[in-house]
Scaffold this active site. Sequence first.
Site, mmCIF file in Angstrom:
data_model
loop_
_atom_site.group_PDB
_atom_site.id
_atom_site.type_symbol
_atom_site.label_atom_id
_atom_site.label_comp_id
_atom_site.label_asym_id
_atom_site.label_seq_id
_atom_site.Cartn_x
_atom_site.Cartn_y
_atom_site.Cartn_z
ATOM 1 N N HIS A 243 -12.706 -13.241 73.811
ATOM 2 C CA HIS A 243 -11.530 -12.365 73.748
ATOM 3 C C HIS A 243 -11.102 -11.870 75.128
ATOM 4 C CE1 HIS A 243 -14.622 -9.045 73.491
ATOM 5 N NE2 HIS A 243 -13.710 -8.412 74.230
ATOM 6 N N ASP B 110 -17.340 -15.686 69.793
ATOM 7 C CA ASP B 110 -16.851 -14.835 70.881
ATOM 8 C C ASP B 110 -17.563 -15.130 72.205
ATOM 9 O OD1 ASP B 110 -15.131 -13.014 71.997
ATOM 10 O OD2 ASP B 110 -16.289 -11.255 71.412
ATOM 11 N N SER C 221 -16.882 -5.900 78.126
ATOM 12 C CA SER C 221 -16.954 -7.131 77.339
ATOM 13 C C SER C 221 -17.265 -8.336 78.219
ATOM 14 C CB SER C 221 -15.622 -7.371 76.616
ATOM 15 O OG SER C 221 -15.379 -6.350 75.682
#
Length: 463
Positions: free
Chosen positions: A207, A238, A317
């Site tokens: 993402h 992911d 992230s």
Amino acid sequence: MRWAVSGTDWEALNVTDGWNWRQPGGTPAPAHPPVRAGQPVPTTATGTVRGGPSTDAGAPTAGSPWWSDALTDPWRDPYAPAAVVLQAPPVGGPGEPEPVRDPDAPTGRRLGPVFLISLVTALLAGMLGGALGYAFAVRGGVGGGTTLGAPPGEAPVAAQRRPDSLAGVAARVLPSVVTVRVSGRGGTSVGSGFVASADGYVITNDHVVEVSSGRATVTFNDGSTAPATVVGKDPESDVAVIKVSRTGLRPVEFGDSEALAVGDPVLAFGSPLSLANTVTAGIVSALDRTIRAGEPGGTTRYYAAIQTDAAVNQGNSGGPLVDGAGRVIGVNSVIKSLAADAEEAGNIGLAFAIPINQAKRITQDIIDTGKARRTVIGATVGDAGSGAASGVRLSAVEPSGPAAAGGLRAGDVILRLAGRPLEEPSDLIALVRKHAPGSVVTVEYRRGSDRQNTSVTLAADVK
């Protein structure tokens, strides 16, 4: 005092010019007091002779061997030394009594030691006060030449950090952590990543790079930047891999996410809110926390996550989650927040990372083939079984798939996979994908009212 000499009594009288003698009744006596024969002539404190042989007629002389005061004092020892020393008259004039002193009052002789002790004490106090004053002046910057800090070679013990301390781990891992910036149709995305190999492969989240047209920029710990290209990604797990145009990089050390235990210390690295080179600490809060994430209408992501209370925010992230030895055991990916808007989401002590065993396997697949293999069980899941939290029902089973080979059939309710209880359909998907293709797992299921166990060899599905 009375003396008897040849039957004549003499009295000693104190007059202003010394001691005189007279007979009782007023007859003057010689000017010198009598002494015993053969005895030294007594003197006063000033050395004035007050006795000795006398030429005065009728007075006792020092040479008279026949006199004795024992004639008038029968208690006196006649053989004791009989030299009589008459003290000097008291100071102060005639008729004045001798002054009496308080025995507890200091005298002239006592003032000497007291004065000496006081003097020494004052000198010592002055020296000590001067030394302290100089020290305070130097430390406080008063006067000339202010010295700040400890002398060279005397660094505090806290600065001598061990390699296995949190600071030591952070110093070792930070050179391998990067900030990833990607520009695309939706704007600029900022995330984190870490160097997986010396030839420039970097692991991050899907993402983070999903808006990319294939190009990205990487910023290193030292502030230098380099262009990067997206090698491949797996939206459902992911995980994404990018390649930096630089060699000689310092890769991380990988750990084993299967060896973790709840309570193990961890550190999270990354660029939360674009604050590069940030390190936060926490523990492993839970293991195999099944995650189903994704935007409505977008890709749904499944994985059995490592839960931690280390502070993780937007921008973390793709960054590494490391254990107490500095080995990467997860990829930071998702946070739980009380905010409804993702842009306002903040850490509340619940963050989730993709287990590194899964992320590393997918990375290797992408590097080797450009695609990731997805682990499957060969069945379709439906609603949960009868009763709350009682497992996951299989709505269909592929005839030639792993589940059918293990004896499972449609309608069976899987209660546990590899010892982990199942409550939701996403639990089965996430726990299956945690394992590598070819892994053999135990399955506990219910068929009707019977509980049974079987072994299933998981397979790979490439999309």
